[in-house]
Write an enzyme that holds these catalytic residues in place. Structure first.
Site, mmCIF file in Angstrom:
data_model
loop_
_atom_site.group_PDB
_atom_site.id
_atom_site.type_symbol
_atom_site.label_atom_id
_atom_site.label_comp_id
_atom_site.label_asym_id
_atom_site.label_seq_id
_atom_site.Cartn_x
_atom_site.Cartn_y
_atom_site.Cartn_z
ATOM 1 C CB SER A 133 -0.908 0.003 1.233
ATOM 2 O OG SER A 133 -1.690 -1.165 1.290
ATOM 3 C CG ASN A 134 2.907 2.510 3.341
ATOM 4 O OD1 ASN A 134 2.515 3.612 3.687
ATOM 5 N ND2 ASN A 134 2.627 1.408 4.027
ATOM 6 C CE LYS A 254 1.356 -5.043 6.217
ATOM 7 N NZ LYS A 254 1.629 -4.093 5.110
ATOM 8 C CB SER A 256 -2.902 -3.952 8.074
ATOM 9 O OG SER A 256 -1.637 -4.192 7.496
ATOM 10 N N GLY A 280 0.911 -5.718 10.966
ATOM 11 C CA GLY A 280 0.903 -4.806 9.832
ATOM 12 C C GLY A 280 1.159 -3.367 10.191
#
Length: 388
Positions: A133-134, A254, A256, A280
């Protein structure tokens, strides 16, 4: 011969291949095929099954000369196969989900990416997550996503022991398989697969389990499931994770969501599967480690990777009070570059810390001066001072 050896070893250790459909099913098939009255196993499952017997220290032992000969013959082949499949003994550690650098015209800035990776490799990180996402993965074309993975792999030699985990989730199962294999070809050690969520109302437990198993059956690198409900609007049920954990090519997930109860539940129900959980976010790393998580994929680790590694080290050494203090200090900076202001804030602070942040791709916009000053002050107030 291999079939007879593994079945013999299975019964000797109490680990029955026939009881586990993941080992009986040939790759890409939903059914157990049979020849001469017995299942036909895919060779990948032979190798992986043999590996798990050895990994759990339950290998069949015998003084039978014939069986000892088979052991000596098969072990190098198994090791070679496992090497080509890039099996990962443990995910434990800290991973930044790295940003994707762009030039002012929004083209990929791969030279800046290489420079950033060289900086990150000076930190005690376990590896890097690419196209998360980043990394603004939704704004990259599929060829660009593969190109970024290839660039990171060139900067992180395999012999370094650092893992390159690539985000390869797409909306269709077939496209996820195709992209995952392309990323494996250019050097990804594993893939991180977000669930298909466009038709989220139809993503039942059976649908999600089927999706992940089919992907895992069809790729040559291990798979991690990625649960990120804030982005997908879909919170993967614990049942999906627990069932998928039985698959030899699904090695972890993971989380989040920040749901510590779910993390604890999955950890407790998958202890025998070699399945590992990564938090996450660094905002709940300490409680996640306390219930059995093995590390974190944290946006803040792009900036404070050393400090987050230190938090995990403190827990490993039983220094919980010191870990608690550091965890509290990380909360403000973490929030400022994730839920509060997102990737634009993360890239801003990368520039402040001497890395290359640069612009985001539209529609994301840079922070205004007031917000930028607020983000910087958050880091200063938490004791993480960086000189511009």
């Amino acid at each position: 011969v291999v079939h007879q050896y593994i079945i013999t070893a299975s019964f000797a250790t109490g680990t029955h291949m026939n009881d586990n459909p993941f080992f009986c099913r040939p790759a890409g098939s939903r059914q157990v095929s049979r020849q001469a009255g017995r299942p036909t196993y895919s060779i990948i499952y032979y190798y992986r099954y043999f590996y798990f017997i050895l990994k759990l220290n339950r290998a069949y032992t015998t003084t039978d000369p014939a069986m000892l000969t088979i052991t000596r013959l098969i072990t190098p082949t198994v090791s070679s196969c496992l090497s080509s499949l890039r099996c990962i003994s443990s995910l434990a550690g800290v991973y930044p989900p790295i940003t994707t650098p762009f030039n002012p015209d929004e083209s990929l800035a791969l030279d800046k990416l290489t420079n950033n990776v060289e900086r990150w490799m000076d930190w005690p990180l376990r590896g890097l997550v690419v196209n998360g996402s980043n990394g603004e993965a939704p704004y990259l074309s599929l060829p660009e996503r593969v190109e970024v993975v290839a660039a990171v792999r060139r900067a992180v030699p395999s012999e370094s022991g650092r893992l390159v985990i690539a985000g390869s989730g797409c909306e269709s199962t077939g496209q996820t398989v195709e992209l995952s294999n392309q990323m494996a070809t250019v050097g990804a050690d594993a893939v991180l697969v977000v669930p298909p969520a466009y038709y989220k109302g139809l993503m039942s437990v059976e649908t999600l389990v089927g999706h992940y198993i089919q992907v895992a059956d069809s790729i040559s690198v291990p798979l991690l499931i990625y649960n990120v409900p804030s982005t997908t609007g879909l919170d993967i049920p614990a049942e999906v994770l627990i069932r998928c954990a039985k698959h030899p090519n699904i090695i972890g997930y993971k989380d989040s969501s920040g749901d510590i109860v779910k993390i604890a539940t999955v950890v407790s129900q998958t202890l025998d599967n070699g399945f590992e959980v990564l938090a996450g976010s660094s905002s709940f790393l300490l409680p996640a480690l306390a219930v059995g998580a093995k590390g974190t994929v944290s946006a803040l680790a792009n900036l404070l990777g050393r400090e987050i590694c230190e938090l995990q080290s403190l827990v490993d050494r039983g220094l919980y009070k010191e870990a608690e203090i550091l965890q509290h200090r990380l909360l403000g900076p973490n929030a400022s570059v994730t839920k509060d202001h997102g990737v634009p804030a993360l890239k801003l602070m990368m520039d402040v810390y001497g890395l290359y942040g640069g612009p985001c791709r539209r529609p994301l916009l840079p922070l205004n001066d007031v917000t930028a000053a607020k983000v910087k002050q958050t880091f200063i107030d938490s004791g993480f001072v960086a000189k511009e």
